[in-house]
Motif scaffolding. Structure first.
Motif, PDB file in Angstrom:
ATOM      1  N   UNK A 960     140.255  19.119 172.379  1.00  0.00           N
ATOM      2  CA  UNK A 960     140.827  18.009 171.600  1.00  0.00           C
ATOM      3  C   UNK A 960     140.921  18.387 170.132  1.00  0.00           C
ATOM      4  N   UNK A 961     141.898  17.848 169.448  1.00  0.00           N
ATOM      5  CA  UNK A 961     142.154  18.220 168.059  1.00  0.00           C
ATOM      6  C   UNK A 961     141.153  17.532 167.150  1.00  0.00           C
ATOM      7  N   UNK A 962     140.452  18.309 166.345  1.00  0.00           N
ATOM      8  CA  UNK A 962     139.486  17.772 165.389  1.00  0.00           C
ATOM      9  C   UNK A 962     139.783  18.190 163.959  1.00  0.00           C
ATOM     10  N   UNK A 963     140.771  19.034 163.770  1.00  0.00           N
ATOM     11  CA  UNK A 963     141.044  19.518 162.425  1.00  0.00           C
ATOM     12  C   UNK A 963     142.441  20.127 162.363  1.00  0.00           C
ATOM     13  N   UNK A 964     142.916  20.324 161.166  1.00  0.00           N
ATOM     14  CA  UNK A 964     144.109  21.130 160.924  1.00  0.00           C
ATOM     15  C   UNK A 964     143.648  22.418 160.261  1.00  0.00           C
ATOM     16  N   UNK A 965     144.045  23.535 160.843  1.00  0.00           N
ATOM     17  CA  UNK A 965     143.553  24.838 160.401  1.00  0.00           C
ATOM     18  C   UNK A 965     144.665  25.562 159.659  1.00  0.00           C
ATOM     19  N   UNK A 966     144.445  25.777 158.357  1.00  0.00           N
ATOM     20  CA  UNK A 966     145.392  26.538 157.540  1.00  0.00           C
ATOM     21  C   UNK A 966     144.906  27.982 157.442  1.00  0.00           C
ATOM     22  N   UNK A 967     145.861  28.894 157.569  1.00  0.00           N
ATOM     23  CA  UNK A 967     145.535  30.314 157.381  1.00  0.00           C
ATOM     24  C   UNK A 967     146.579  30.959 156.485  1.00  0.00           C
ATOM     25  N   UNK A 968     146.479  30.709 155.148  1.00  0.00           N
ATOM     26  CA  UNK A 968     147.338  31.484 154.249  1.00  0.00           C
ATOM     27  C   UNK A 968     146.909  32.939 154.306  1.00  0.00           C
ATOM     28  N   UNK A 969     147.887  33.842 154.281  1.00  0.00           N
ATOM     29  CA  UNK A 969     147.559  35.258 154.474  1.00  0.00           C
ATOM     30  C   UNK A 969     148.435  36.134 153.614  1.00  0.00           C
ATOM     31  N   UNK A 970     147.831  37.243 153.194  1.00  0.00           N
ATOM     32  CA  UNK A 970     148.616  38.292 152.549  1.00  0.00           C
ATOM     33  C   UNK A 970     149.658  38.821 153.528  1.00  0.00           C
ATOM     34  N   UNK A 971     149.217  39.032 154.790  1.00  0.00           N
ATOM     35  CA  UNK A 971     150.096  39.585 155.806  1.00  0.00           C
ATOM     36  C   UNK A 971     149.416  39.468 157.150  1.00  0.00           C
TER      37      UNK A 971
END
Length: 1005
Positions: A960-971
């Motif tokens: 079940x969804x408990x969060x929004x996961x951001x992954x800013x990345x160089x590459x």
């Protein structure tokens, strides 16, 4: 009576009492409309008795009381009706490891048999001299037939028709047709395709009446003059009974009888068939009896075209062709049971994606497929129902000698090969869409295939294809083309530098398994640089998946092993550029872009256009130039272009980029001016984009200087040095850095009673890992790169945070020790400004000799309510560094809950390249904005962490969804996809070695 299944293990027992193969024409009475009165469908409800092997079948089942038997639909696979179970294997034989059998033998303990019974009445009595036959258009793998208690015949090669004469056994009133279909016959050793193993009657069953005078077979050929100015259409009929044939070509006139029994007509200025202009001439063939009465009308469609090897290359109507192709299994949500509507929708989708060619992997399709390819315009490689990959593997592994290949040089298999060649060619010969005959797939080489190729050439003019001779080159004359699978583009170019004997095609390439299809532009561009390389066929069109329900009642699409079968090959069946339900994957957009008929190179004021069509002027497309400033529309301008096929020109865009500062995109598109059978007017067939940042020159003025107001600098943030925490606070935000937990523990933004909205769900951590893609699993990435998984999950902050006060900000930095071997370290420094902006600098120092990490970024967990994603970057679909040709810079929006592309097995997905900024917000607009540093970043916004995605075998298993996961990345590492069992991402799409620095910023909203 001897049962035909007693000879299942005899490779020479191919058929018994089966009618000879013939063209797939239909015949009508003169008064018939769209339905033939000579046909009576027996598809529908049948009675079924199921047994898991021959020993469980009922003796004399054809006479049994079937009232207690199950009612089942025909066509259908038994395994999708609840009998047996679906089994997906790629190379492995389905019985491997259960019974010790050798080629030609069949398993006995497990060999399901479906005994079918259909009671029917003829729609009218047979006329004098009229004969009745039944045709099974598809039954796997061997079928035995009884009619009214009398055995009438047996057939193998379930992908071409098996027809049997019922005339002697017809009775007035109710007739009984009884059929047994066995899953494995001795012929199954050469039916080892990469697909789901099903059984049963999976195509239509039809009763066919043959009048006393009947057109049993017809061959229609076209011969086009060298200058293309004229053509001869020739009809060669084969009649049964005393009568004559006459034929008329619509718009041309009657065909003239020749001394050899054929009919022919010369056409001046013919309109030639091609994938670009699939023009078909209606041909009406009439069969007359001795009294001159018309007893049959046979409608045909004739495509006048010339295809062959001319001047060393494959040419259609004198022009060198490039196959923008795809492989296609005849497969949908009902398995290999495909309706006309489903097949037509597939071809329309292909045409809209600029696909011009299809290989029927790895068996002949139903006749309606070729009929539709004729009409829509697709070049077809028609492939025999032959593959013996499992035995081939033994040869490759050195466990079996070349002389023991199956079918190889073995005389006992030669008859089966030739019978399959004849069944395919005789049925399909009149379809102009077919341009190559294929001897089969992945069955090594040998005299058997050599003889098949010779037979094809003796009976038709189309070139012959067979890839197996690359692996067994003893008889190179088997194939008229050099055919390879998955050869790297560089290898092809090197080979052709010294081998100029034959055209070169890739019958399979760009293995599109899961999140894949990277660097395919290397192949498509090579086809326009190297004359002998004439394109290839993507593997493949649609995922092979079966609808299943899990233990919690949730529906999902299953792959190998999900039905409890073994052996199996997992999600290796998930290679589609569309999903099993025909929803497009992001890969399809890349296909459309790489295969587009106009190659566009856009700059700030001109576009260079290369018309890669062979016969179509670019004037059929409506051009448009759209200028936007950072996603906001500036102007739209039409672009007219008349450009002959094969030509290139540079034309002005007719627009000017404003001089105001900013980043501008210039999008050039070409769309259909008029609707076609496969797309409406306005459908975009080609596009290109340029990104411009104008240099704004200072403007001289004689006006007095203007006194600029003094800018107010935001107040610097307030620093609080606690015992365990460092706080950095501003008027509208607070941040809390934890020495205990080793990072930024809290970021609250906005003015509320409780001090703002918390925008972090956990401490952000350096991210070097993503859920392995199918391709990465194929080359062993989890084993090789597992250290980076540990580094992402278990990085340990060392020492105390560094705190530095600046005039306008405060920097807090952490150093993480990474559990890699040898050890690595990573610094994450946060510079907090008074307005709440946080600049992040992440520095990775990998240990000597470590593999490149799958990515370099920061994993930021935010509240689950932040579901609204908006970004200025490349989109609208996911993109990766080696699969971004179809992505366009713009401002896009999405729902985070829909960002994880539903590949058959959950894996890394949903990335966006070239991101300048991105926002995730809730329904009230509160959330977080991420901004790039000096260079655009990559961004992923998903409801799950990479670890949760990796742990799920199906999307229904994601938590079940408990969060929004951001992954800013160089590459992030490119997805690769030359193949899925060893080919790695091309070096230029890997993260660089050595120390890496990534800078970006975030701020609350």
């Amino acid at each position: 009576m001897t049962h035909p299944f007693d000879r299942l293990a005899d490779p020479t027992f191919i058929a018994e009492n089966r009618l000879p193969a013939h063209s797939d024409h239909r015949w009508f009475a003169p008064s018939d409309g769209g339905t033939s009165s000579f046909e009576q469908s027996l598809s529908g409800r049948w009675k079924l008795h199921y047994a898991k092997n021959l020993g469980g079948t009922l003796p004399e089942f054809w006479a049994a009381d079937t009232s207690t038997w199950d009612d089942v639909p025909v066509p259908a696979h038994l395994q999708l009706l609840g009998y047996d179970r679906p089994q997906y294997t790629n190379v492995q034989y389905p019985w491997d490891g259960y019974e010790q059998v050798v080629p030609g033998e069949v398993p006995t303990a497990y060999n399901p048999v479906g005994s079918y019974v259909k009671d029917y009445e003829l729609d009218r009595p047979l006329e004098p001299g009229e004969r009745l036959a039944v045709t099974f258009h598809g039954a796997e793998s061997a079928v035995a037939v009884w009619h009214n208690g009398t055995y009438v015949g047996y057939g193998t090669d379930g992908f071409t028709p098996s027809s049997f004469d019922l005339t002697p056994t017809v009775v007035p009133g109710t007739n009984r047709l009884a059929v047994q279909v066995v899953k494995f016959s001795g012929q199954s050793w050469i039916e080892d395709q990469d697909f789901y193993r099903f059984s049963g009657i999976f195509r239509d069953v039809v009763l066919e009446r043959r009048p006393a005078v009947h057109l049993e077979d017809v061959r229609v050929t076209t011969t086009v003059a060298d200058d293309l100015a004229s053509a001869v259409v020739r009809v060669e009929p084969r009649l049964e009974g005393a009568g004559v044939v006459r034929a008329t070509l619509d718009g041309v006139g009657p065909l003239v009888p020749r001394e050899d029994g054929a009919l022919a007509v010369v056409i001046d200025g013919p309109r030639l068939w091609s994938a670009e202009d699939p023009h078909l001439y209606p041909l009406r063939i009439e069969v007359l009896d001795d009294d001159g009465a018309v007893v049959e009308v046979v409608p045909q469609h004739v495509g006048i075209r010339r295809f062959g090897i001319e001047g060393g290359t494959l040419r259609i109507n004198g022009r060198r062709v490039v196959f923008h192709g795809v492989n296609r299994h005849e497969f949908g949500l009902q398995g290999r049971v495909m309706t006309r509507e489903q097949t037509e929708a597939d071809l329309q989708l292909m045409k809209r994606a600029n696909i011009n060619a299809v290989r029927t992997s790895h068996y002949p399709n139903s006749s309606l497929f070729y009929e539709l390819c004729d009409r829509y315009g697709l070049y077809v490689v028609d492939e025999m129902n032959v593959e013996a990959h499992g035995v081939w593997d033994e040869i490759v592994q050195g466990r079996r000698a070349v002389a023991d290949a199956v079918p190889g040089d073995r005389p006992e298999w030669r008859g089966s090969l030739l019978a399959r060649a004849e069944a395919m060619l005789e049925r399909d010969k009149n379809h102009p869409s077919i341009v190559l005959w294929s001897c089969g797939n992945e069955a090594f080489g040998g005299t058997g295939f050599r003889d098949v190729a010779d037979w094809f050439r003796a009976h038709d003019t189309r070139p012959v294809h067979y890839e197996g001779v690359h692996w067994d080159p003893r008889y190179p004359e088997t194939s008229d083309v050099v055919s390879r699978m998955y050869a790297p583009a560089e290898e092809i170019e090197k080979y052709l530098a010294s081998h100029r004997e034959k055209p070169y095609i890739l019958c399979e390439y760009a293995h599109a398994m899961g999140n894949s299809f990277g660097a395919v532009d290397k192949y498509t561009e090579l086809a326009y640089r190297e004359e002998l390389f004439q394109g290839g066929f993507i593997w493949d069109f649609a995922d092979q998946a079966v609808p299943l329900v899990d233990r919690h009642g949730r529906s999902f699409l299953g792959y190998g092993g999900d039905a409890g079968e073994a052996p199996h090959d997992g999600e290796f069946c998930g290679n589609g550029i569309v999903f099993a339900d025909r929803t497009p994957t992001p890969k399809l957009a890349e296909v459309s872009r790489l295969y587009q008929p106009l190659h566009l190179d856009v700059s700030d004021d001109v576009v260079r256009v290369h018309n890669r069509n062979l016969f179509t002027d670019a004037g059929v497309y409506a051009g448009e130039v759209v200028v936007r400033r950072e996603g906001v529309l500036v102007s739209t301008t039409p672009l007219a272009l008349a450009l002959a096929p094969g030509e290139a020109v540079t034309v002005p865009l007719g627009v000017k980029v404003p001089r105001a500062p900013g980043e501008y995109t210039i999008d050039v598109t070409f769309a259909l001016r008029q609707a076609t059978a496969w797309a409406p007017a306005g459908h975009v067939v080609a596009s290109g984009q340029a990104v411009i940042t104008p240099v704004v020159e200072p403007v001289e003025t004689t006006r007095p200087p203007v006194v600029e107001p003094v800018e107010t600098t935001p107040r610097p943030p307030r620093l609080v040095r606690g015992i365990h925490n460092v706080g950095v606070h501003g008027d509208h935000f607070t941040t809390l850095f934890s020495q205990v937990h080793g990072g930024l523990q809290s970021y609250r933004y906005g003015i509320t009673r409780d001090g703002g909205h918390e925008l972090l769900a956990s401490v952000p951590k350096p991210s070097f890992w993503h859920a392995p893609t199918s391709n990465e699993r194929g080359w062993g990435m989890p084993f090789e790169d597992g250290g980076w998984l540990l580094a992402s999950r278990y990085a340990r902050a060392t020492g105390t945070p560094t705190v530095v006060e600046h005039p306008d900000s405060v920097s807090v930095g952490f150093t993480y020790e990474l559990p890699t071997t040898p050890s690595s370290s990573c610094d994450v420094a946060y510079r907090v400004f008074g307005d709440g902006r946080v600049e992040v600098t992440q520095t990775l120092r990998p240990g000597d000799g470590l593999t490149d990490p799958p990515e370099l970024g920061l994993l930021i967990e935010t509240p689950a309510d932040l579901t609204r994603l908006r970004w200025y970057g490349e989109g609208p679909h996911e993109s990766y560094v080696d699969r971004r040709a179809a992505a366009r810079l713009g401002v896009w929006s999405s729902d985070v809950r829909e960002e994880l592309t539903p590949y058959l097995r959950p894996q890394e997905a949903g990335n966006h390249t070239g991101v300048r900024w991105a926002e995730v917000t809730d329904a009230r607009g509160r959330g977080l904005r991420v901004s790039a540093g000096e260079e655009p970043l990559e961004l992923s916004a998903l409801p799950w962490t990479p670890f949760e995605i990796e742990n799920a075998r199906h999307h229904t298993e994601l938590p079940p969804v408990h969060r929004t996961v951001l992954r800013p990345a160089l590459m992030r590492r490119g997805v690769g996809g030359d193949d899925s069992w060893g080919a790695r991402t091309h070096p230029e799409y890997l993260l660089p070695h050595g120390e890496l620095v990534f800078r970006f910023a975030f701020q609350g909203l």
